[in-house]
Design a protein around this motif. Structure first.
Motif, PDB file in Angstrom:
ATOM      1  N   LEU A  44       0.901  -1.151  -0.013  1.00 43.29           N
ATOM      2  CA  LEU A  44       0.107  -0.085  -0.099  1.00 43.29           C
ATOM      3  C   LEU A  44       0.976   1.153  -0.065  1.00 43.29           C
ATOM      4  O   LEU A  44       0.398   2.160  -0.727  1.00 43.29           O
ATOM      5  CB  LEU A  44      -0.935   0.080   1.182  1.00 43.29           C
ATOM      6  CG  LEU A  44      -1.989  -1.163   1.252  1.00 43.29           C
ATOM      7  CD1 LEU A  44      -2.806  -1.020   2.458  1.00 43.29           C
ATOM      8  CD2 LEU A  44      -2.794  -0.897  -0.185  1.00 43.29           C
ATOM      9  N   ASP A  45       2.085   1.252   0.846  1.00 45.29           N
ATOM     10  CA  ASP A  45       2.802   2.553   1.004  1.00 45.29           C
ATOM     11  C   ASP A  45       3.590   2.701  -0.268  1.00 45.29           C
ATOM     12  O   ASP A  45       3.973   3.921  -0.643  1.00 45.29           O
ATOM     13  CB  ASP A  45       3.571   2.463   2.132  1.00 45.29           C
ATOM     14  CG  ASP A  45       2.472   2.595   3.460  1.00 45.29           C
ATOM     15  OD1 ASP A  45       1.530   2.861   3.236  1.00 45.29           O
ATOM     16  OD2 ASP A  45       3.279   2.223   4.495  1.00 45.29           O
ATOM     17  N   GLN A  46       4.152   1.529  -0.713  1.00 44.80           N
ATOM     18  CA  GLN A  46       5.404   1.677  -1.728  1.00 44.80           C
ATOM     19  C   GLN A  46       5.198   1.405  -3.283  1.00 44.80           C
ATOM     20  O   GLN A  46       5.758   1.366  -3.958  1.00 44.80           O
ATOM     21  CB  GLN A  46       6.530   1.069  -1.220  1.00 44.80           C
ATOM     22  CG  GLN A  46       7.003   1.746   0.193  1.00 44.80           C
ATOM     23  CD  GLN A  46       8.271   1.093   0.621  1.00 44.80           C
ATOM     24  OE1 GLN A  46       9.278   0.750  -0.104  1.00 44.80           O
ATOM     25  NE2 GLN A  46       8.432   0.865   1.802  1.00 44.80           N
ATOM     26  N   THR A  47       3.815   0.872  -3.224  1.00 45.29           N
ATOM     27  CA  THR A  47       3.587   0.549  -4.704  1.00 45.29           C
ATOM     28  C   THR A  47       2.076   0.993  -4.975  1.00 45.29           C
ATOM     29  O   THR A  47       1.499   1.541  -4.147  1.00 45.29           O
ATOM     30  CB  THR A  47       3.543  -0.999  -5.242  1.00 45.29           C
ATOM     31  OG1 THR A  47       2.348  -1.522  -4.389  1.00 45.29           O
ATOM     32  CG2 THR A  47       4.872  -1.874  -4.385  1.00 45.29           C
ATOM     33  N   LYS A  48       1.855   0.746  -6.282  1.00 40.66           N
ATOM     34  CA  LYS A  48       0.346   1.292  -6.586  1.00 40.66           C
ATOM     35  C   LYS A  48      -0.588   0.142  -6.689  1.00 40.66           C
ATOM     36  O   LYS A  48      -1.750   0.287  -6.685  1.00 40.66           O
ATOM     37  CB  LYS A  48       0.360   1.848  -7.940  1.00 40.66           C
ATOM     38  CG  LYS A  48       1.032   3.116  -8.234  1.00 40.66           C
ATOM     39  CD  LYS A  48       0.666   4.233  -9.229  1.00 40.66           C
ATOM     40  CE  LYS A  48       1.200   5.603  -8.986  1.00 40.66           C
ATOM     41  NZ  LYS A  48       2.330   5.668  -9.441  1.00 40.66           N
ATOM     42  N   ILE A  49      -0.140  -1.097  -6.293  1.00 40.39           N
ATOM     43  CA  ILE A  49      -0.966  -2.284  -6.018  1.00 40.39           C
ATOM     44  C   ILE A  49      -1.867  -2.107  -5.058  1.00 40.39           C
ATOM     45  O   ILE A  49      -1.755  -1.825  -3.869  1.00 40.39           O
ATOM     46  CB  ILE A  49       0.178  -3.577  -5.948  1.00 40.39           C
ATOM     47  CG1 ILE A  49       0.950  -3.752  -7.124  1.00 40.39           C
ATOM     48  CG2 ILE A  49      -0.776  -4.856  -5.731  1.00 40.39           C
ATOM     49  CD1 ILE A  49       1.827  -4.898  -6.881  1.00 40.39           C
ATOM     50  N   GLN A  50      -3.109  -2.673  -5.396  1.00 47.45           N
ATOM     51  CA  GLN A  50      -4.396  -2.594  -4.401  1.00 47.45           C
ATOM     52  C   GLN A  50      -4.496  -4.074  -4.099  1.00 47.45           C
ATOM     53  O   GLN A  50      -5.404  -4.769  -4.863  1.00 47.45           O
ATOM     54  CB  GLN A  50      -5.400  -1.908  -4.868  1.00 47.45           C
ATOM     55  CG  GLN A  50      -5.562  -0.330  -4.844  1.00 47.45           C
ATOM     56  CD  GLN A  50      -5.179   0.090  -3.343  1.00 47.45           C
ATOM     57  OE1 GLN A  50      -5.823  -0.169  -2.505  1.00 47.45           O
ATOM     58  NE2 GLN A  50      -4.433   1.222  -3.366  1.00 47.45           N
ATOM     59  N   PRO A  51      -3.875  -4.520  -3.076  1.00 46.94           N
ATOM     60  CA  PRO A  51      -3.769  -6.002  -2.756  1.00 46.94           C
ATOM     61  C   PRO A  51      -5.074  -6.566  -2.338  1.00 46.94           C
ATOM     62  O   PRO A  51      -6.017  -5.897  -1.669  1.00 46.94           O
ATOM     63  CB  PRO A  51      -2.831  -6.247  -1.745  1.00 46.94           C
ATOM     64  CG  PRO A  51      -2.594  -4.965  -1.010  1.00 46.94           C
ATOM     65  CD  PRO A  51      -3.119  -3.871  -1.948  1.00 46.94           C
ATOM     66  N   LYS A  52      -5.424  -7.753  -2.725  1.00 41.66           N
ATOM     67  CA  LYS A  52      -6.545  -8.528  -2.161  1.00 41.66           C
ATOM     68  C   LYS A  52      -6.165  -9.039  -0.771  1.00 41.66           C
ATOM     69  O   LYS A  52      -5.244  -9.872  -0.913  1.00 41.66           O
ATOM     70  CB  LYS A  52      -7.213  -9.566  -3.097  1.00 41.66           C
ATOM     71  CG  LYS A  52      -8.357  -9.803  -2.932  1.00 41.66           C
ATOM     72  CD  LYS A  52      -8.847 -10.559  -4.107  1.00 41.66           C
ATOM     73  CE  LYS A  52     -10.319 -11.140  -3.881  1.00 41.66           C
ATOM     74  NZ  LYS A  52     -10.776 -12.073  -4.688  1.00 41.66           N
ATOM     75  N   VAL A  53      -7.017  -8.910   0.300  1.00 38.31           N
ATOM     76  CA  VAL A  53      -6.167  -9.194   1.623  1.00 38.31           C
ATOM     77  C   VAL A  53      -7.137 -10.490   2.110  1.00 38.31           C
ATOM     78  O   VAL A  53      -8.312 -10.472   1.927  1.00 38.31           O
ATOM     79  CB  VAL A  53      -6.645  -8.197   2.652  1.00 38.31           C
ATOM     80  CG1 VAL A  53      -6.146  -8.601   3.949  1.00 38.31           C
ATOM     81  CG2 VAL A  53      -5.919  -6.635   2.121  1.00 38.31           C
ATOM     82  N   TYR A  54      -6.183 -11.429   2.741  1.00 40.18           N
ATOM     83  CA  TYR A  54      -6.595 -12.514   3.288  1.00 40.18           C
ATOM     84  C   TYR A  54      -6.224 -12.775   4.638  1.00 40.18           C
ATOM     85  O   TYR A  54      -5.118 -12.254   4.995  1.00 40.18           O
ATOM     86  CB  TYR A  54      -6.032 -13.901   2.404  1.00 40.18           C
ATOM     87  CG  TYR A  54      -6.352 -13.848   0.925  1.00 40.18           C
ATOM     88  CD1 TYR A  54      -7.666 -14.896   0.704  1.00 40.18           C
ATOM     89  CD2 TYR A  54      -6.070 -13.151  -0.067  1.00 40.18           C
ATOM     90  CE1 TYR A  54      -8.219 -14.731  -0.693  1.00 40.18           C
ATOM     91  CE2 TYR A  54      -6.754 -13.112  -1.370  1.00 40.18           C
ATOM     92  CZ  TYR A  54      -7.688 -14.280  -1.535  1.00 40.18           C
ATOM     93  OH  TYR A  54      -8.353 -14.001  -2.875  1.00 40.18           O
ATOM     94  N   GLN A  55      -7.134 -13.416   5.359  1.00 37.04           N
ATOM     95  CA  GLN A  55      -6.908 -13.502   6.832  1.00 37.04           C
ATOM     96  C   GLN A  55      -5.619 -14.205   7.015  1.00 37.04           C
ATOM     97  O   GLN A  55      -4.836 -13.855   7.966  1.00 37.04           O
ATOM     98  CB  GLN A  55      -8.095 -14.195   7.728  1.00 37.04           C
ATOM     99  CG  GLN A  55      -9.374 -13.630   7.450  1.00 37.04           C
ATOM    100  CD  GLN A  55      -9.345 -12.243   7.922  1.00 37.04           C
ATOM    101  OE1 GLN A  55      -8.948 -12.001   9.215  1.00 37.04           O
ATOM    102  NE2 GLN A  55      -9.599 -11.149   7.442  1.00 37.04           N
ATOM    103  N   THR A  56      -5.269 -15.285   6.470  1.00 33.78           N
ATOM    104  CA  THR A  56      -3.969 -15.982   6.737  1.00 33.78           C
ATOM    105  C   THR A  56      -3.318 -16.354   5.575  1.00 33.78           C
ATOM    106  O   THR A  56      -3.735 -16.382   4.382  1.00 33.78           O
ATOM    107  CB  THR A  56      -4.398 -17.421   7.094  1.00 33.78           C
ATOM    108  OG1 THR A  56      -4.982 -18.146   6.338  1.00 33.78           O
ATOM    109  CG2 THR A  56      -5.280 -17.200   8.296  1.00 33.78           C
ATOM    110  N   LEU A  57      -2.100 -16.473   6.098  1.00 34.40           N
ATOM    111  CA  LEU A  57      -1.143 -17.000   4.887  1.00 34.40           C
ATOM    112  C   LEU A  57      -1.628 -17.911   3.767  1.00 34.40           C
ATOM    113  O   LEU A  57      -1.526 -18.015   2.660  1.00 34.40           O
ATOM    114  CB  LEU A  57       0.317 -17.058   5.380  1.00 34.40           C
ATOM    115  CG  LEU A  57       1.398 -17.080   4.573  1.00 34.40           C
ATOM    116  CD1 LEU A  57       2.656 -16.700   5.316  1.00 34.40           C
ATOM    117  CD2 LEU A  57       1.911 -18.649   4.055  1.00 34.40           C
TER     118      LEU A  57
END
Ligand code: ADP
Length: 807
Positions: free
Chosen positions: A414-427
């Motif tokens: 979020l801070d260092q790229t323009k990527i808007q990641p899809k967030v998952y609860q666990t790895l």
């Protein structure tokens, strides 16, 4: 005769012995020396019991012990100390920046104790690269500091460049950083030592703007009778200590500047090899008052920390916690049955006191303080094996990217790229999503991803590329109101021996994880087996075929993993190259010095008088010289760490030689020399063009520098699949005695051209490194004093990358 002797004894010998005895006794009385001390951590300060310690006193005490001096520290403010020094009321003052004005008031020792400079910090709302970016900014500065109001302080500097800005004067360097992290200022100035030590406690970042380097030394009163003796002895010991890596000086430098507890400088070692670190009284009391410390873990962050099938804590962190618990009498206990998201929210409200294995992020900085780093890791991109080849984070900018919630990777994206990641609860969820095509890539910790890929048997995933070459670090994060615990943990970490740390890594990094342990995987196999048993022979054969494929892919994944490990080991070496990174930091400000002075010299900012032109030309030349030196140092340290990029390509030798000659043409002209060239024009090479050019330019510019009249000749011979390049000059030559030293670093030979020619003594050393370690050849020299020299090298016409990796 006998009687005479006896009389001689009584009347003559005894009084002589008596006098000698007295003078010996007087010799043994230690010399009393008064030392001025003020408060400027970590260089000099009074500890909680009022004893003076710090970088300077610790080293001075060692010198005093060797010289049998008795030191008496006299405390006062900075100004009090200086006026005492002026009135000869103290004999030594520690931690004084040398300046010509000051040298009229005091004597200084020769050997510099350390070099300090002003550094500009910024906050996350500002991106500052050069002085120009400070225009119209609010800059927090400390009142009275030489970096604020001194001759070369920030105010004068910005005034000289006509850069307008608003200064916010505050009382201390801590206030500068506080102002910055509260957004009351856009930039702040502190000295480099303070910045290195304390900036991590604030939400601020270091910029590449540095200025006002000053040599910090010991100062002495002008009218003192003993000053010259003190200077002589201090310089002697200081120079010796600087050379010895185990000296108090070097230990103190390392320990104070990395913020480790001071006791480590003097720590004794036990028979098992670990250092005994005395806890302070207040730390012992703190431990007594906190009999139970709750820590939370990410239950799936293997191999660092994870809970096994029985719910027991496993992983590297666990070993560290156990060792520190034992060694310092702490009772850190894991809080189980919590997801990572729960752990984080509980830690923020102090229901959990400690997270033993996290990296530092801006958001975490608000809630925790961090120990010194103790594990490194690399961030990587994971994709399916059928995805195209990736080179780095830019290649996934347009993809759907998964990341674990509350991880440092999420903040990084979020801070260092323009990527808007899809967030998952666990790895695990994020990896499954990547494996089944829900997302195209996953960004996470390389080691834990590799663990879960193997454990979950996700054979269609691969580690595609690292996000950057930078290693990330893992720390203990402690709730903000318990700073004592950070210092205690730091002592614990510092007490670990290299062997203990190596053993921990060995135990967890190379564990073979057997697939099938995870219930999910077991069920998948059962399902597969049921299917297989229901299907006819044809499908059975098909299954066999698939299995073979899977094994192949798994072998490939293993290979990739071990290659990645190998690469990481090398990167690790690189990380430790303080010089290289330091030099790199210096390049940015130097480039702006060269750029600005160049612009001014061209008259673009208005006319200059002769004196100004002369001064600026000197600045410009010195900065260029320094930049060359730094560039050489970076190249050398990269080669020495075994990591330099090699780019073989096809090109004609004549072109490169032509380019090298053009670049030294101005020097040739100003020395009135001619150049001759005997180079066949059909030689095609396949090697690293840039490094070949660099070596040629270095040889040619030496030939020109050390030749007063005559010519320089460059010739090339082909010897089977190699070429021999020779640069001959009619210059001063080199004596046979000096030949063994020639290709060593920083070696400049005695000659009448030494001062005039200028140089660093790194040129030949760099050529040797480039030729032998990159171009796969060897260097040679033939020379005769007064007659001239021929420097050259023999290299293969073609190198393969394999050659370099094998080195
Ligand atoms: P420098 O920056 O001083 O030129 P180098 O490593 O390139 O450093 O060279 C080391 C020393 O070798 C030089 O200081 C000089 O004394 C000697 N040297 C190098 N090239 C020549 C040459 N062509 N003729 C005579 N002396 C040379």
């Amino acid at each position: 005769m006998f009687i005479y002797l006896k009389k001689f004894n009584i009347f003559i010998l005894y009084p002589i012995l008596f006098i000698v005895n007295i003078s010996f006794a007087e010799d043994r009385t230690p010399l009393q020396i008064r030392v001025g001390a003020y408060d400027n951590r970590p260089k000099v300060y009074a500890n909680e019991y009022g004893t003076i310690e710090g970088l300077f006193p610790d080293v001075l005490n060692e010198i005093a012990q060797r010289e049998s001096w008795h030191l008496e520290y006299i405390q006062g403010s900075w100004n009090e100390c200086l006026s005492r020094l002026e009135n000869n009321e103290i004999d030594i003052m520690v931690d004084v920046a040398f300046s010509t004005v000051r040298s009229e008031r005091f004597l200084f020792n020769k050997e510099t104790f350390l070099v300090n400079w002003g550094t500009v910090y910024s906050n996350n709302n500002n991106h500052l690269d050069s002085l120009i970016d400070l225009k119209n900014k609010r800059i927090a500065v400390m009142k009275g500091s030489i970096h604020t109001d001194g001759d070369n302080g920030i105010k004068r500097l910005l005034q000289q460049f006509a850069i307008d800005c608003e200064f916010i004067p505050v009382d201390s360097y801590s206030d500068v950083l506080a102002c910055l992290s509260n957004n009351q200022a856009d930039a702040g100035v502190v000295n480099r030592i303070f910045g290195t030590l304390y900036s991590k406690l604030y939400d601020v970042k270091e910029t590449s703007i540095i200025f006002n380097p000053s040599h910090i030394k010991f100062a002495f009163p002008k009218q003192s009778n003993i000053a010259f003796m003190l200077i002589d002895r201090i310089d002697y010991h200081l120079a010796k200590m600087k050379e010895d890596p185990d000296s108090i000086y070097n230990k103190a430098m390392y320990i104070y500047l990395s913020g480790l507890p001071r006791e480590l400088i003097f720590a004794k070692t036990t028979t098992s090899g670990h250092k005994i670190i005395p806890l302070s009284y207040s730390e012992k009391i703190w431990i007594k008052n906190h009999p139970y410390i709750r820590f939370g873990v990410d239950p799936e962050f293997a191999p660092f920390e994870y809970l096994n099938e029985k719910g027991e804590l496993n992983g590297m962190t666990f070993d560290y916690v156990e060792l520190i618990n034992q060694r310092l009498g702490l009772n850190m206990q894991v809080v189980k049955d919590m997801s990572w998201n729960n752990v984080i929210s509980n830690a923020k409200i102090k229901n959990i006191d400690l997270l033993p294995c996290v990296s530092i992020t801006n958001n975490r900085n608000k809630y925790f303080i961090f120990s010194t780093p103790y594990i490194q890791f690399y961030r990587a991109i994971i994709t399916r094996t059928d995805m195209p080849f990736l080179t780095g984070i830019d290649d996934i900018a347009h993809m759907t990217v998964a990341v674990q919630d509350n991880s440092s990777h999420k903040e990084y994206l979020l801070d260092q790229t323009k990527i808007q990641p899809k967030v998952y609860q666990t790895l695990k969820d994020a990896l499954y999503a990547t494996s089944n095509g829900e997302v195209q890539a996953f960004v996470g910790n390389i080691a834990s991803s590799a663990y879960w890929i193997r454990k979950l048997n996700l054979v269609n995933l691969k580690i595609a590329a690292p996000t950057s070459q930078e290693a990330q670090t893992l720390h203990f994060a402690v709730r903000k109101d318990w700073p004592e615990l950070v210092s205690i943990i730091n002592k614990g970490l510092a007490s670990l021996t290299q062997k203990e740390e190596r053993d921990i890594r060995k135990r967890w990094i190379n564990v073979e994880y057997k697939p099938g342990m995870d219930p999910g995987v077991v069920w998948r196999y059962i399902f597969q087996i049921v299917c297989v048993s229901c299907i006819i022979v044809l499908l059975f054969l098909f299954w066999n075929f698939r299995l073979k494929n899977e094994i192949k892919k798994r072998i490939q994944a293993d290979k990739e993993l071990s290659e990645a490990n190998e690469r990481l080991k090398k990167l690790d070496q690189l990380k430790s190259m303080f010089i290289a990174s330091m030099s790199h930091e210096l390049r940015t400000p130097l480039n702006s010095i060269i750029g600005f002075t160049g612009v001014i010299l061209l008259g673009m900012t208005g006319p200059l008088n002769d004196k100004q032109k002369d001064h600026l030309t000197r600045v410009n030349n010195s900065a260029k010289h320094l930049l060359n030196l730094i560039t050489d140092v970076i190249d050398i340290s990269k080669i020495e760490a075994g990591r330099i990029d090699v780019y073989p390509q096809d090109f004609m030798l004549t072109e490169v030689i032509e380019e090298a000659i053009i670049s030294i043409e101005p020097q040739l002209k100003s020395n009135n020399l001619t150049i001759q060239k005997f180079v066949p024009d059909d030689i095609l090479l396949h090697t690293d063009r840039k490094r070949l050019l660099q070596s040629l330019i270095n040889y040619l510019s030496n030939a020109v520098k050390y030749t007063e009249k005559g010519s320089v000749t460059i010739s090339v011979d082909v010897i089977e699949d190699k070429i021999k390049v020779a640069v001959k000059d009619t210059g001063i030559g080199i004596s046979q005695d000096d030949l063994p030293k020639l290709f060593n670093a920083f070696e400049r030979l005695e000659s009448h051209l030494k001062i005039k020619a200028g140089g660093t003594g790194l040129g030949l050393y760099l050529i040797r490194k480039l030729v032998t370690e990159i171009l796969g050849g060897d260097v040679f020299v033939e020379t005769q004093i007064g007659q001239g020299s021929t420097f050259g090298f023999i290299i293969p016409k073609s190198i393969s990358l394999k050659h370099n990796f094998e080195k």
